[in-house]
Design a protein around this motif. Structure first.
Motif, PDB file in Angstrom:
ATOM      1  N   ILE A  27       4.183  17.802  -3.316  1.00  0.00           N
ATOM      2  CA  ILE A  27       4.223  17.220  -4.663  1.00  0.00           C
ATOM      3  C   ILE A  27       5.357  16.209  -4.775  1.00  0.00           C
ATOM      4  CG2 ILE A  27       4.714  17.718  -7.089  1.00  0.00           C
ATOM      5  CD1 ILE A  27       3.264  20.393  -6.690  1.00  0.00           C
ATOM      6  N   SER A  28       6.545  16.601  -4.308  1.00  0.00           N
ATOM      7  CA  SER A  28       7.696  15.699  -4.372  1.00  0.00           C
ATOM      8  C   SER A  28       7.439  14.423  -3.574  1.00  0.00           C
ATOM      9  CB  SER A  28       8.941  16.413  -3.844  1.00  0.00           C
ATOM     10  OG  SER A  28      10.076  15.577  -3.918  1.00  0.00           O
ATOM     11  N   ALA A  29       6.868  14.577  -2.383  1.00  0.00           N
ATOM     12  CA  ALA A  29       6.561  13.412  -1.549  1.00  0.00           C
ATOM     13  C   ALA A  29       5.550  12.502  -2.236  1.00  0.00           C
ATOM     14  CB  ALA A  29       6.030  13.871  -0.194  1.00  0.00           C
ATOM     15  N   ALA A  30       4.536  13.097  -2.866  1.00  0.00           N
ATOM     16  CA  ALA A  30       3.505  12.308  -3.537  1.00  0.00           C
ATOM     17  C   ALA A  30       4.064  11.571  -4.746  1.00  0.00           C
ATOM     18  CB  ALA A  30       2.349  13.215  -3.949  1.00  0.00           C
ATOM     19  N   GLU A  31       4.993  12.206  -5.469  1.00  0.00           N
ATOM     20  CA  GLU A  31       5.630  11.530  -6.600  1.00  0.00           C
ATOM     21  C   GLU A  31       6.412  10.304  -6.127  1.00  0.00           C
ATOM     22  OE1 GLU A  31       7.903  14.720  -8.294  1.00  0.00           O
ATOM     23  OE2 GLU A  31       6.362  15.175  -9.799  1.00  0.00           O
ATOM     24  N   LEU A  32       7.140  10.455  -5.025  1.00  0.00           N
ATOM     25  CA  LEU A  32       7.891   9.331  -4.477  1.00  0.00           C
ATOM     26  C   LEU A  32       6.951   8.234  -3.990  1.00  0.00           C
ATOM     27  CD1 LEU A  32      10.636  11.281  -2.478  1.00  0.00           C
ATOM     28  CD2 LEU A  32      10.964   9.988  -4.584  1.00  0.00           C
ATOM     29  N   GLU A  46      11.777   6.479   3.494  1.00  0.00           N
ATOM     30  CA  GLU A  46      12.527   6.976   2.331  1.00  0.00           C
ATOM     31  C   GLU A  46      12.054   8.373   1.922  1.00  0.00           C
ATOM     32  OE1 GLU A  46      13.673   2.868  -0.089  1.00  0.00           O
ATOM     33  OE2 GLU A  46      11.617   3.640  -0.214  1.00  0.00           O
ATOM     34  N   ILE A  47      10.758   8.585   1.964  1.00  0.00           N
ATOM     35  CA  ILE A  47      10.215   9.907   1.615  1.00  0.00           C
ATOM     36  C   ILE A  47      10.666  10.946   2.637  1.00  0.00           C
ATOM     37  CG2 ILE A  47       8.102  11.254   1.353  1.00  0.00           C
ATOM     38  CD1 ILE A  47       6.763   8.604   0.403  1.00  0.00           C
ATOM     39  N   LYS A  48      10.590  10.597   3.901  1.00  0.00           N
ATOM     40  CA  LYS A  48      10.991  11.525   4.968  1.00  0.00           C
ATOM     41  C   LYS A  48      12.469  11.886   4.835  1.00  0.00           C
ATOM     42  CE  LYS A  48      10.781  12.036  10.005  1.00  0.00           C
ATOM     43  NZ  LYS A  48      10.442  11.355  11.269  1.00  0.00           N
ATOM     44  N   MET A 104       0.846  -1.191   0.000  1.00  0.00           N
ATOM     45  CA  MET A 104       0.000   0.000   0.000  1.00  0.00           C
ATOM     46  C   MET A 104       0.885   1.246   0.000  1.00  0.00           C
ATOM     47  SD  MET A 104      -2.995   1.065   2.737  1.00  0.00           S
ATOM     48  CE  MET A 104      -3.973  -0.392   2.379  1.00  0.00           C
ATOM     49  N   ASN A 105       0.703   2.103  -1.010  1.00  0.00           N
ATOM     50  CA  ASN A 105       1.517   3.308  -1.097  1.00  0.00           C
ATOM     51  C   ASN A 105       1.214   4.280   0.043  1.00  0.00           C
ATOM     52  OD1 ASN A 105       2.690   2.351  -3.422  1.00  0.00           O
ATOM     53  ND2 ASN A 105       1.511   3.650  -4.817  1.00  0.00           N
ATOM     54  N   VAL A 106       2.209   5.083   0.394  1.00  0.00           N
ATOM     55  CA  VAL A 106       2.069   6.070   1.454  1.00  0.00           C
ATOM     56  C   VAL A 106       1.118   7.181   1.004  1.00  0.00           C
ATOM     57  CG1 VAL A 106       3.294   7.759   2.882  1.00  0.00           C
ATOM     58  CG2 VAL A 106       4.394   5.581   2.295  1.00  0.00           C
ATOM     59  N   LYS A 122      -4.252  15.292  -9.230  1.00  0.00           N
ATOM     60  CA  LYS A 122      -3.266  14.461  -9.933  1.00  0.00           C
ATOM     61  C   LYS A 122      -2.478  13.581  -8.981  1.00  0.00           C
ATOM     62  CE  LYS A 122       0.878  14.809 -12.847  1.00  0.00           C
ATOM     63  NZ  LYS A 122       1.777  15.722 -13.612  1.00  0.00           N
ATOM     64  N   TYR A 123      -2.059  14.144  -7.848  1.00  0.00           N
ATOM     65  CA  TYR A 123      -1.212  13.403  -6.922  1.00  0.00           C
ATOM     66  C   TYR A 123      -1.990  12.809  -5.748  1.00  0.00           C
ATOM     67  CZ  TYR A 123       2.709  15.379  -9.472  1.00  0.00           C
ATOM     68  OH  TYR A 123       3.608  15.722 -10.454  1.00  0.00           O
ATOM     69  N   ASP A 124      -3.320  12.941  -5.776  1.00  0.00           N
ATOM     70  CA  ASP A 124      -4.187  12.365  -4.742  1.00  0.00           C
ATOM     71  C   ASP A 124      -3.729  12.774  -3.336  1.00  0.00           C
ATOM     72  OD1 ASP A 124      -6.339  10.895  -3.785  1.00  0.00           O
ATOM     73  OD2 ASP A 124      -5.170   9.036  -3.635  1.00  0.00           O
ATOM     74  N   ILE A 125      -3.514  14.073  -3.168  1.00  0.00           N
ATOM     75  CA  ILE A 125      -3.084  14.618  -1.879  1.00  0.00           C
ATOM     76  C   ILE A 125      -4.313  15.019  -1.066  1.00  0.00           C
ATOM     77  CG2 ILE A 125      -1.819  16.510  -0.771  1.00  0.00           C
ATOM     78  CD1 ILE A 125      -0.041  16.584  -3.315  1.00  0.00           C
ATOM     79  N   ASP A 126      -4.327  14.653   0.200  1.00  0.00           N
ATOM     80  CA  ASP A 126      -5.437  15.025   1.088  1.00  0.00           C
ATOM     81  C   ASP A 126      -5.132  16.386   1.719  1.00  0.00           C
ATOM     82  OD1 ASP A 126      -7.605  15.146   2.793  1.00  0.00           O
ATOM     83  OD2 ASP A 126      -7.422  13.065   3.453  1.00  0.00           O
TER      84      ASP A 126
END
Length: 284
Positions: A131-136, A145-147, A1-3, A20-24
């Motif tokens: 955006i960068s976090a969502a791409e990762l 890894e994202i953090k 499951m993706n972060v 686009k990036y499904d950010i809440d």
């Protein structure tokens, strides 16, 4: 499951990128008179600027704790790992509140990874981070890894360079004295400011908006890195014309091609006012 990536309304992300990036997005609260509005839900930027120009006063407050806890619990119940990227702790108490709520939720759901990050940034300064976090995340990177990526890039290298059209709004927020605001307005002086360790810091004062745009590009040249290829953020307080002028000046100076341009939302705009112009990029 993706972060899952969560941020809040003061990140000033355009709707199309949120989708686009499904950010809440969790809303901060804008207060005018006796009325409270959820930012981006009950009030939008143009409504705020219209009210401010008509003499209304606006204040803001944090995301309601119940709303924040509801969001965290929703993902925890799904077993969904998440990262919440918060408005700078130097500007708002939202990060501290989120940390407390995260710990409460973590006790109930100890096996779900939850991270709360102090962006040390405002507006697209942490919108770009999200955006960068969502791409990762979409590429399957873990929360750790994202953090780590955010810690070594955006958290330590994000520049905010901005100006305001009317010092009165900063004066209301306690950023400049009333006398300075009056004199600045009379002389058409525009302050150039940046964010340092999550807090607002003045750089210099310049007379005239055209000179401010040139100075912002000069500062970008002094501090920026890989300006041709990085994603650059520009926000404006209901002044798209100035934002486009700044974009064109950056393109001419550095050949930059990747931009996010959006209005300063109601949360930040309550304190910066109409005519704000802000630039976000990674430094050396």
């Amino acid at each position: 499951m993706n972060v899952k990536i969560i941020t809040d309304s003061a990140s000033d992300l355009p709707d199309e990128l949120i989708t686009k990036y499904d950010i809440d997005i969790m809303p901060l609260v804008v207060i005018m008179g006796n009325d409270e509005f959820y930012d981006r839900e009950d009030i939008h930027a143009k409504e705020l600027y219209k009210a401010l120009r008509e003499g209304e006063m606006a204040k803001t407050s944090q995301i309601p704790p119940a709303r924040m806890k509801e969001t965290f619990v929703k993902y925890a119940e799904q077993g969904q790992p998440f990262i919440y990227i918060a408005l700078s702790s130097g500007i708002s108490g939202t990060y501290q509140s989120a940390s407390i709520i995260k710990n409460e939720v973590q006790e109930e759901f100890p096996n779900v990874q939850m991270e709360v990050i102090d962006s040390k940034a405002a507006s697209l300064g942490y919108g770009l981070m999200a955006i960068s976090a969502a791409e990762l995340a979409s590429n399957g990177k873990t929360a750790d890894e994202i953090k780590q990526h955010l810690s070594t890039t955006y958290l330590t290298h994000m520049e905010h360079i901005f100006t305001v059209d009317d010092l009165e709004f900063l004066q209301r927020g306690g950023r400049v004295s009333r006398a300075s605001a009056f004199v600045g307005g009379m002389l058409k002086i525009k302050p150039v400011l940046h964010v340092e360790d999550g807090k607002l810091v003045p750089i210099e004062k310049i007379r005239g908006k055209n000179k401010v745009v040139k100075r912002m590009v000069d500062i970008m040249k002094e501090r920026g890195v890989n300006l041709q290829s990085q994603l650059i953020g520009i926000t404006h307080g209901d002044d798209l014309e100035s934002a486009e002028k700044l974009k064109s000046a950056i393109q001419e100076a550095f050949g930059s091609e990747r931009f996010v341009i959006h209005e300063v939302g109601a949360t930040i705009g309550s304190h910066s006012g109409p005519g704000t112009l802000a630039l976000f990029f990674l430094n050396k």
